[in-house]
Design an enzyme around this catalytic site. Structure first.
Site, mmCIF file in Angstrom:
data_model
loop_
_atom_site.group_PDB
_atom_site.id
_atom_site.type_symbol
_atom_site.label_atom_id
_atom_site.label_comp_id
_atom_site.label_asym_id
_atom_site.label_seq_id
_atom_site.Cartn_x
_atom_site.Cartn_y
_atom_site.Cartn_z
ATOM 1 N N GLU A 159 -5.395 -10.717 -8.340
ATOM 2 C CA GLU A 159 -5.930 -10.177 -7.249
ATOM 3 C C GLU A 159 -6.966 -9.011 -8.137
ATOM 4 O OE1 GLU A 159 -3.520 -10.068 -3.139
ATOM 5 O OE2 GLU A 159 -3.468 -8.259 -4.450
ATOM 6 N N HIS A 164 -4.553 -1.862 4.352
ATOM 7 C CA HIS A 164 -4.366 -2.643 3.125
ATOM 8 C C HIS A 164 -3.842 -3.878 3.345
ATOM 9 C CE1 HIS A 164 -5.370 0.899 0.577
ATOM 10 N NE2 HIS A 164 -4.191 1.512 0.946
ATOM 11 N N GLY A 206 0.799 -1.252 -0.090
ATOM 12 C CA GLY A 206 0.257 0.063 0.014
ATOM 13 C C GLY A 206 0.819 1.142 0.085
ATOM 14 N N VAL A 218 -0.727 -16.052 2.309
ATOM 15 C CA VAL A 218 -0.901 -16.533 3.799
ATOM 16 C C VAL A 218 -2.382 -16.953 3.798
ATOM 17 C CG1 VAL A 218 -1.433 -15.399 5.996
ATOM 18 C CG2 VAL A 218 0.224 -14.322 4.538
ATOM 19 N N HIS A 228 -12.338 -6.948 -2.343
ATOM 20 C CA HIS A 228 -11.129 -7.372 -2.795
ATOM 21 C C HIS A 228 -11.345 -8.955 -2.927
ATOM 22 C CE1 HIS A 228 -6.412 -8.157 -2.629
ATOM 23 N NE2 HIS A 228 -7.135 -9.367 -2.538
ATOM 24 N N LYS A 276 -8.372 4.326 -12.203
ATOM 25 C CA LYS A 276 -9.517 4.918 -11.414
ATOM 26 C C LYS A 276 -9.761 4.450 -10.143
ATOM 27 C CE LYS A 276 -14.595 4.455 -12.482
ATOM 28 N NZ LYS A 276 -14.913 5.983 -12.463
ATOM 29 N N ARG A 285 3.390 -16.546 -5.486
ATOM 30 C CA ARG A 285 3.680 -17.167 -4.734
ATOM 31 C C ARG A 285 2.457 -17.760 -3.886
ATOM 32 N NH1 ARG A 285 1.734 -13.629 -0.748
ATOM 33 N NH2 ARG A 285 2.036 -11.631 -1.230
HETATM 34 P P1 ADP Z 1 0.000 -3.075 -2.830
HETATM 35 O O1 ADP Z 1 0.887 -4.237 -3.806
HETATM 36 O O2 ADP Z 1 0.792 -1.714 -2.421
HETATM 37 O O3 ADP Z 1 -0.552 -3.766 -1.736
HETATM 38 P P2 ADP Z 1 -2.220 -3.259 -4.586
HETATM 39 O O4 ADP Z 1 -2.379 -2.790 -5.914
HETATM 40 O O5 ADP Z 1 -2.521 -4.657 -4.281
HETATM 41 O O6 ADP Z 1 -1.173 -2.558 -3.880
HETATM 42 O O7 ADP Z 1 -3.689 -2.513 -3.574
HETATM 43 C C1 ADP Z 1 -3.692 -2.594 -2.420
HETATM 44 C C2 ADP Z 1 -5.153 -2.290 -1.809
HETATM 45 O O8 ADP Z 1 -5.317 -0.643 -2.390
HETATM 46 C C3 ADP Z 1 -5.960 -2.889 -2.603
HETATM 47 O O9 ADP Z 1 -6.305 -4.079 -1.741
HETATM 48 C C4 ADP Z 1 -7.226 -1.808 -2.303
HETATM 49 O O10 ADP Z 1 -7.726 -1.760 -1.157
HETATM 50 C C5 ADP Z 1 -6.434 -0.392 -2.649
HETATM 51 N N1 ADP Z 1 -6.622 -0.171 -4.066
HETATM 52 C C6 ADP Z 1 -5.725 -0.644 -5.114
HETATM 53 N N2 ADP Z 1 -6.060 -0.146 -6.319
HETATM 54 C C7 ADP Z 1 -7.352 0.509 -6.134
HETATM 55 C C8 ADP Z 1 -7.999 1.405 -7.019
HETATM 56 N N3 ADP Z 1 -8.043 1.464 -8.379
HETATM 57 N N4 ADP Z 1 -9.346 1.943 -6.403
HETATM 58 C C9 ADP Z 1 -9.413 1.861 -5.191
HETATM 59 N N5 ADP Z 1 -8.872 1.109 -4.293
HETATM 60 C C10 ADP Z 1 -7.698 0.454 -4.474
#
Ligand code: ADP
Length: 450
Positions: free
Chosen positions: A275, A235, A165, A294, A208, A201, A291
């Site tokens: 994801e 996150h 995050g 958890v 999720h 966006k 990978r």
């Molecule tokens: P990281 O690798 O830093 O964990 P992610 O791309 O997996 O980043 O995103 C982590 C979290 O951020 C997601 O589970 C969601 O909660 C939020 N998030 C990511 N992209 C978006 C988006 N386009 N709109 C709203 N929330 C988002």
């Protein structure tokens, strides 16, 4: 098949991998820092090698030390678990160069998916639905503004090298954009040494939902259904379930097929998780983890498959033990991540566990490396165990979870158990009616009331 597997990890996941190796008749080597001399994975392994002092960069992330441990012990394969070196392409390459099998995907696939822009491009090419956004990194603020207006505000600025995050900023209106870009760039530069950012966006109330995939590296792949990990704090996932309360069988089949076909085309090898954010019936790819996750036990509970056995089989070139039509989903499973943290402030609470009692009974699984008298070191993450329950229906699962939470005792340190005791009785949670912001809002309301 392998003769000896070195487990390059610690805690509950080291034990999880060790159990799978034992079942397959493979000898195990534990590696550990000096802070983990008394850890359960060290006690239960056939051999153990101390690889350095407590800080992870000097031990669990220390590639030369781990390589030396492989040489000393004669291990012919390494399982990286999750975290640490599990998504480190250089580590996979180095093992390869030493004729030691990395139990995971190819270094190339790790590299592609480790770069969020490249991952998104690849996903799109393979027919996976993605979040609307900039086609690549945005370097020019005027160009960023044009794209953002095109997508429509609010937009999210994300770091290409992102993780956990970090380097993520929302711009609610055009006036917020240049500050969001600057903050995300400097955060990403500091955290990852790469300040490339892109636009997406911003979805307001998504869930999720992630799909578990498995490939044999030779063009065959299956999906093992989805997990709903919408219950998050900062996150970080807190509670995960399979199946998702939001999907029906047809939606599950459709997104699963898209993912499995994509992995077959990529000739992906091993376990992976694709994801998505899910809103108004649409899936939007956010990233792929190359990978074991958890939360893999909830998938094991509803499919009856051992995901670590499958990883080892595939790495040994034996292929998957199942085809898509063999995969059947049964019942519902929930996992609670039990952390040694204050249940209100989430401040870490390392220290000695003075009394420990694990729950049991039908449909209850505890994956944990702790025991009575064990001292949780302050150097690593605060996960002390995972409670996984399985029932024929979501309701039965919730009843069983409540019962198991009543039974478990962890004394001597603070844990997040009281949070789960509250959540299991919450009407929104009972209905399965929650998005990725629900927990933060719930915690804020609880803090206000206290
Ligand atoms: P990281 O690798 O830093 O964990 P992610 O791309 O997996 O980043 O995103 C982590 C979290 O951020 C997601 O589970 C969601 O909660 C939020 N998030 C990511 N992209 C978006 C988006 N386009 N709109 C709203 N929330 C988002």
């Amino acid at each position: 098949m392998f003769n000896k597997v070195l487990i390059a990890n610690r805690g509950e996941i080291a034990l999880r991998v060790l159990r799978a190796c034992k079942e397959l008749g493979i000898a195990t080597v534990a590696v550990h820092s000096t802070a983990d001399n008394a850890a359960m994975h060290v006690r239960l392994a056939d051999e153990s090698v101390c690889i350095g002092p407590p800080p992870a960069r000097d031990s669990y992330l220390n590639i030369p030390s781990i390589l030396a441990a492989c040489e000393i012990s004669g291990a012919d394969a390494v399982h990286p678990g999750y975290g640490f070196l599990s998504e480190n392409a250089r580590f996979a390459d180095i093992l390869d160069a030493h004729n030691i099998t990395f139990i995971g995907p190819t270094a190339d696939h790790i590299r592609i998916m480790g770069d969020k822009i490249e991952a998104k491009r690849t996903a799109q090419r393979l027919g996976i639905p993605v979040v609307p956004g900039s086609p690549g990194a945005v370097t020019d603020d005027d160009e960023a503004m044009r794209i953002a207006r095109d997508i429509g505000f609010p937009v999210l600025v994300k770091a290409s090298a992102g993780g956990g995050g970090r380097g993520m900023k929302v711009a609610h209106t055009a006036a917020d954009l240049s500050l969001a870009l600057a903050t995300a760039r400097s955060e990403a530069g500091a955290a990852f040494g790469d300040d490339a950012v892109y636009l997406e966006k911003y979805l307001g109330k998504p869930r999720h939902i992630e799909v578990q995939v498995f490939g044999d590296g030779m063009g065959k792949a299956v999906h093992l259904g989805e997990r709903d990990c919408s219950l998050q704090r900062r996150h970080q996932k807190v509670w995960e379930e399979a199946r998702s309360p939001a999907l029906d069988d047809e939606q599950r089949r459709r997104i699963g097929e898209i993912c499995a076909n994509a992995m077959a085309e990529l000739r992906y090898r091993g376990a992976g998780t694709i994801e998505f954010l899910y809103e108004n019936g649409e899936f939007y790819f956010i990233e792929m983890n190359t990978r074991l996750q958890v939360e893999h036990p909830v998938t094991e509970a509803i499919t009856g498959l051992d995901l670590v056995h499958e990883q080892i089989r595939v790495a040994a070139g034996l292929g998957l033990s199942v085809t898509q039509s063999d995969v059947q989903f049964s019942g519902h499973a929930i996992e609670c991540r039990i952390n040694a943290e204050d249940p209100r402030t989430f401040a870490p609470s390392p220290g000695q566990i003075s009394y420990y009692h694990a729950p049991g009974g039908l449909g209850v699984r505890v994956d944990s490396g702790v025991y009575q008298g064990y001292t949780i070191p302050p150097f690593y993450d605060s996960l002390i165990g995972k409670l996984i329950v399985h029932g024929r229906s979501r309701n039965e699962c919730l009843m069983r979870l409540r019962r198991a939470l009543d039974e478990i005792i962890v004394d001597g340190v603070k844990t997040t158990l009281p949070l789960f005791q509250d959540l299991v009785d919450n009407p929104d949670m009972q209905r399965g009616d929650y998005d990725i912001h629900w927990l933060e809002q719930y915690l804020a309301a609880a803090a206000k009331a206290a």
